[in-house]
Design a protein around this motif. Structure first.
Motif, PDB file in Angstrom:
ATOM      1  N   MET A  43       0.840  -1.188   0.000  1.00  0.00           N
ATOM      2  CA  MET A  43       0.000   0.000   0.000  1.00  0.00           C
ATOM      3  C   MET A  43       0.880   1.246   0.000  1.00  0.00           C
ATOM      4  SD  MET A  43      -3.233  -0.909   0.084  1.00  0.00           S
ATOM      5  CE  MET A  43      -4.276  -2.321   0.481  1.00  0.00           C
ATOM      6  N   ARG A  44       0.430   2.284  -0.684  1.00  0.00           N
ATOM      7  CA  ARG A  44       1.165   3.534  -0.679  1.00  0.00           C
ATOM      8  C   ARG A  44       0.981   4.228   0.670  1.00  0.00           C
ATOM      9  NH1 ARG A  44      -1.763   4.218  -5.349  1.00  0.00           N
ATOM     10  NH2 ARG A  44      -2.670   6.178  -4.579  1.00  0.00           N
ATOM     11  N   ASP A  45       1.904   5.139   0.971  1.00  0.00           N
ATOM     12  CA  ASP A  45       1.863   5.832   2.269  1.00  0.00           C
ATOM     13  C   ASP A  45       0.577   6.623   2.467  1.00  0.00           C
ATOM     14  OD1 ASP A  45       4.334   4.829   2.836  1.00  0.00           O
ATOM     15  OD2 ASP A  45       5.431   6.640   2.228  1.00  0.00           O
ATOM     16  N   ILE A  46      -0.027   7.077   1.365  1.00  0.00           N
ATOM     17  CA  ILE A  46      -1.251   7.862   1.447  1.00  0.00           C
ATOM     18  C   ILE A  46      -2.400   7.064   2.054  1.00  0.00           C
ATOM     19  CG2 ILE A  46      -2.134   7.234  -0.847  1.00  0.00           C
ATOM     20  CD1 ILE A  46      -2.297  10.718   0.763  1.00  0.00           C
ATOM     21  N   TYR A  47      -2.255   5.707   2.055  1.00  0.00           N
ATOM     22  CA  TYR A  47      -3.327   4.855   2.611  1.00  0.00           C
ATOM     23  C   TYR A  47      -3.504   5.093   4.107  1.00  0.00           C
ATOM     24  CZ  TYR A  47      -6.329   0.788   3.195  1.00  0.00           C
ATOM     25  OH  TYR A  47      -7.397  -0.019   3.455  1.00  0.00           O
ATOM     26  N   VAL A  48      -2.430   5.518   4.767  1.00  0.00           N
ATOM     27  CA  VAL A  48      -2.532   5.827   6.200  1.00  0.00           C
ATOM     28  C   VAL A  48      -3.530   6.962   6.417  1.00  0.00           C
ATOM     29  CG1 VAL A  48      -1.275   6.645   8.238  1.00  0.00           C
ATOM     30  CG2 VAL A  48      -0.189   5.045   6.653  1.00  0.00           C
ATOM     31  N   LEU A  49      -3.507   7.949   5.506  1.00  0.00           N
ATOM     32  CA  LEU A  49      -4.463   9.052   5.615  1.00  0.00           C
ATOM     33  C   LEU A  49      -5.885   8.554   5.422  1.00  0.00           C
ATOM     34  CD1 LEU A  49      -5.098  12.069   5.822  1.00  0.00           C
ATOM     35  CD2 LEU A  49      -4.723  12.239   3.338  1.00  0.00           C
ATOM     36  N   ILE A  50      -6.076   7.616   4.500  1.00  0.00           N
ATOM     37  CA  ILE A  50      -7.408   7.052   4.263  1.00  0.00           C
ATOM     38  C   ILE A  50      -7.921   6.372   5.541  1.00  0.00           C
ATOM     39  CG2 ILE A  50      -8.754   5.437   2.861  1.00  0.00           C
ATOM     40  CD1 ILE A  50      -7.639   7.869   1.334  1.00  0.00           C
ATOM     41  N   LEU A  51      -7.044   5.620   6.212  1.00  0.00           N
ATOM     42  CA  LEU A  51      -7.426   4.933   7.459  1.00  0.00           C
ATOM     43  C   LEU A  51      -7.793   5.940   8.552  1.00  0.00           C
ATOM     44  CD1 LEU A  51      -4.750   2.069   7.652  1.00  0.00           C
ATOM     45  CD2 LEU A  51      -7.151   1.885   6.992  1.00  0.00           C
ATOM     46  N   LEU A  52      -6.990   6.997   8.663  1.00  0.00           N
ATOM     47  CA  LEU A  52      -7.257   7.997   9.698  1.00  0.00           C
ATOM     48  C   LEU A  52      -8.573   8.730   9.436  1.00  0.00           C
ATOM     49  CD1 LEU A  52      -3.680   9.505  10.221  1.00  0.00           C
ATOM     50  CD2 LEU A  52      -4.927   7.949  11.736  1.00  0.00           C
ATOM     51  N   LEU A  53      -8.825   9.050   8.163  1.00  0.00           N
ATOM     52  CA  LEU A  53     -10.084   9.709   7.819  1.00  0.00           C
ATOM     53  C   LEU A  53     -11.284   8.803   8.086  1.00  0.00           C
ATOM     54  CD1 LEU A  53      -9.111  11.529   4.492  1.00  0.00           C
ATOM     55  CD2 LEU A  53      -9.588  12.584   6.709  1.00  0.00           C
ATOM     56  N   GLY A  54     -11.128   7.498   7.805  1.00  0.00           N
ATOM     57  CA  GLY A  54     -12.208   6.546   8.076  1.00  0.00           C
ATOM     58  C   GLY A  54     -12.492   6.415   9.560  1.00  0.00           C
ATOM     59  N   ALA A  55     -11.417   6.344  10.378  1.00  0.00           N
ATOM     60  CA  ALA A  55     -11.599   6.244  11.827  1.00  0.00           C
ATOM     61  C   ALA A  55     -12.207   7.520  12.390  1.00  0.00           C
ATOM     62  CB  ALA A  55     -10.259   5.953  12.498  1.00  0.00           C
ATOM     63  N   TYR A  56     -11.772   8.659  11.851  1.00  0.00           N
ATOM     64  CA  TYR A  56     -12.302   9.937  12.325  1.00  0.00           C
ATOM     65  C   TYR A  56     -13.779  10.073  11.992  1.00  0.00           C
ATOM     66  CZ  TYR A  56     -12.638  14.963  13.157  1.00  0.00           C
ATOM     67  OH  TYR A  56     -13.000  16.194  13.626  1.00  0.00           O
ATOM     68  N   ALA A  57     -14.171   9.612  10.781  1.00  0.00           N
ATOM     69  CA  ALA A  57     -15.580   9.648  10.398  1.00  0.00           C
ATOM     70  C   ALA A  57     -16.413   8.764  11.320  1.00  0.00           C
ATOM     71  CB  ALA A  57     -15.733   9.200   8.942  1.00  0.00           C
ATOM     72  N   GLY A  58     -15.905   7.567  11.645  1.00  0.00           N
ATOM     73  CA  GLY A  58     -16.601   6.683  12.581  1.00  0.00           C
ATOM     74  C   GLY A  58     -16.727   7.313  13.958  1.00  0.00           C
ATOM     75  N   PHE A  59     -15.652   7.984  14.397  1.00  0.00           N
ATOM     76  CA  PHE A  59     -15.653   8.683  15.686  1.00  0.00           C
ATOM     77  C   PHE A  59     -16.768   9.728  15.732  1.00  0.00           C
ATOM     78  CE2 PHE A  59     -14.477  12.186  18.397  1.00  0.00           C
ATOM     79  CZ  PHE A  59     -13.919  11.592  19.520  1.00  0.00           C
ATOM     80  N   LEU A  60     -16.851  10.554  14.667  1.00  0.00           N
ATOM     81  CA  LEU A  60     -17.837  11.633  14.643  1.00  0.00           C
ATOM     82  C   LEU A  60     -19.265  11.116  14.519  1.00  0.00           C
ATOM     83  CD1 LEU A  60     -16.072  14.264  12.355  1.00  0.00           C
ATOM     84  CD2 LEU A  60     -16.268  14.285  14.848  1.00  0.00           C
ATOM     85  N   LEU A  61     -19.463  10.067  13.697  1.00  0.00           N
ATOM     86  CA  LEU A  61     -20.815   9.571  13.459  1.00  0.00           C
ATOM     87  C   LEU A  61     -21.401   8.851  14.671  1.00  0.00           C
ATOM     88  CD1 LEU A  61     -20.384   8.299   9.797  1.00  0.00           C
ATOM     89  CD2 LEU A  61     -21.900  10.147  10.557  1.00  0.00           C
ATOM     90  N   THR A  62     -20.553   8.308  15.553  1.00  0.00           N
ATOM     91  CA  THR A  62     -21.075   7.606  16.738  1.00  0.00           C
ATOM     92  C   THR A  62     -21.404   8.555  17.884  1.00  0.00           C
ATOM     93  OG1 THR A  62     -18.755   7.148  17.337  1.00  0.00           O
ATOM     94  CG2 THR A  62     -20.005   5.370  16.273  1.00  0.00           C
ATOM     95  N   VAL A  63     -20.911   9.786  17.835  1.00  0.00           N
ATOM     96  CA  VAL A  63     -21.231  10.744  18.904  1.00  0.00           C
ATOM     97  C   VAL A  63     -22.730  11.051  18.950  1.00  0.00           C
ATOM     98  CG1 VAL A  63     -20.876  13.109  19.713  1.00  0.00           C
ATOM     99  CG2 VAL A  63     -18.924  11.736  18.981  1.00  0.00           C
TER     100      VAL A  63
END
Length: 362
Positions: A43-63
């Motif tokens: 995986m390219r290094d940019i995939y780390v950003l994709i993972l962080l954005l996905g986790a952040y979206a999950g964090f916000l949507l569960t609030v």
């Protein structure tokens, strides 16, 4: 600096802070697990950003789910299940749209899959995650409620326990007070005003000691002996030379903690049933020893004894013996002994064995 135990307890007690800590740790763990899984593929290094954005979206949507679940907490079970399923599904679909957008736009540079199966599979996976989050939320919430109920039950039990101890201790005071006031009244009638005044003064000091020391608390044996001496001074006004007292306390035992006024009703029993019945009077002996991890208190008299077997006196005797035993049981459970035996050559002996607890700092 190490995180102190008191800080952990403060964190657990603050439900709002505890939620945000779990929320942050949980979604960070989600991102970390997916990152470790991505290491198995190129995986390219940019995939780390994709993972962080996905986790952040999950964090916000569960609030918002948290506040929704709070409002529906008391609805009927079937309504609760329906709302949880629908809200988890809506959150999952929203999360999947955000996740897909970031993945295909940022990582795949706008490329789209030919089949919609990928979108469906991703939405279904997100739905399972949202249901898992909801299950954890309700599980933790129910556990906290059970802990609250358990704490309330413990507090109620403790209050009942304290009330029982107070009742047992204060039940003795009216009996002693009646006898003393009756003796003072008699002294006044026979014009022994000086003795009556001395007796009233000692009674005042003894009652002050009784009020200042809660029956649910333990006091050093030395302070207990001070109260005992006040009581004996009152009784010596009545009995004069007929009452002889011998107090023999081991130095190590003086700082031991004992229930307040645990000895007074026993001494009162000895005076009432032994000394008062003997024209020449008698002797009461009080001893205290530390034996191993136990404190042993012994009280004996040289009175006429009892026709009833000593061990049956607790059931058939007065309030003093039964209440003393009940107080010991309430304070120490099974970790005590309260025995009555015949004294040699005459009289009765009472032995109390309790755990040796020393005054702190000594």
């Amino acid at each position: 600096m190490q995180f102190k135990l008191s800080q952990w307890r403060g964190l657990l007690d603050d439900r709002n802070r505890f939620f945000w800590v779990l929320q942050g740790v949980g979604w960070s763990g989600y991102a970390l697990v997916h990152y470790i899984g991505s290491l198995m593929h190129e995986m390219r290094d940019i995939y780390v950003l994709i993972l962080l954005l996905g986790a952040y979206a999950g964090f916000l949507l569960t609030v918002p789910l948290r506040y929704l679940y709070r409002r529906i907490w008391d609805v009927r079970p079937w309504q609760l299940v329906l709302i949880v399923l629908s809200s988890a599904y809506c959150s999952a679909v929203t999360w999947a749209v955000i996740d897909n957008a970031t993945y295909w736009e940022i990582y795949k540079f706008g490329f789209r899959p030919e089949s919609n199966w990928f979108y469906f599979k991703n939405s279904l996976a997100k739905f399972y995650i949202m249901l898992s989050w909801s299950g954890l939320y309700f599980g933790i919430k129910y556990y906290q409620m059970l802990q609250d109920e358990k704490q309330k039950a413990l507090v109620a039990t403790s209050m009942a326990h304290q009330a029982q101890l107070k009742m047992l201790r204060y039940q003795l005071n009216p009996h002693f007070l009646f006898n003393t006031l009756n003796a003072i009244s008699t002294l006044i009638l026979v014009k022994e005003n000086e003795l009556a005044n001395r007796m009233m003064s000692k009674l005042s000091l003894f009652l002050r000691f009784s009020l200042d020391n809660e029956p649910i608390k333990k006091i050093p044996l030395d302070r207990e002996l001070d109260a005992l001496k006040l009581y004996l001074d009152i009784e010596k006004v009545r009995f004069d030379e007929r009452l002889r007292v011998n107090i023999d306390i081991e130095d190590k035992a003086r700082n031991a903690l004992v229930p307040s006024l645990i000895l007074q009703p026993l001494i009162e029993n000895s005076i009432k049933y032994a000394i008062a019945r003997m024209e020449e009077g008698g002797e009461v002996v009080v001893k205290a020893r530390v034996i191993g991890d136990d404190l042993v208190l012994s009280l004996s008299d040289n009175g006429p004894g009892s026709k009833i077997p000593p061990q049956e006196l607790v059931k058939s005797g007065g309030v003093g013996l039964a209440n003393t035993r009940d107080r010991l049981e309430a304070l120490y459970g099974k970790n005590y002994s309260f025995t009555l035996s015949s004294n040699e050559p005459t009289g009765l002996c009472i032995d109390i064995r309790i755990p040796w607890e020393q005054v702190e700092g000594l």
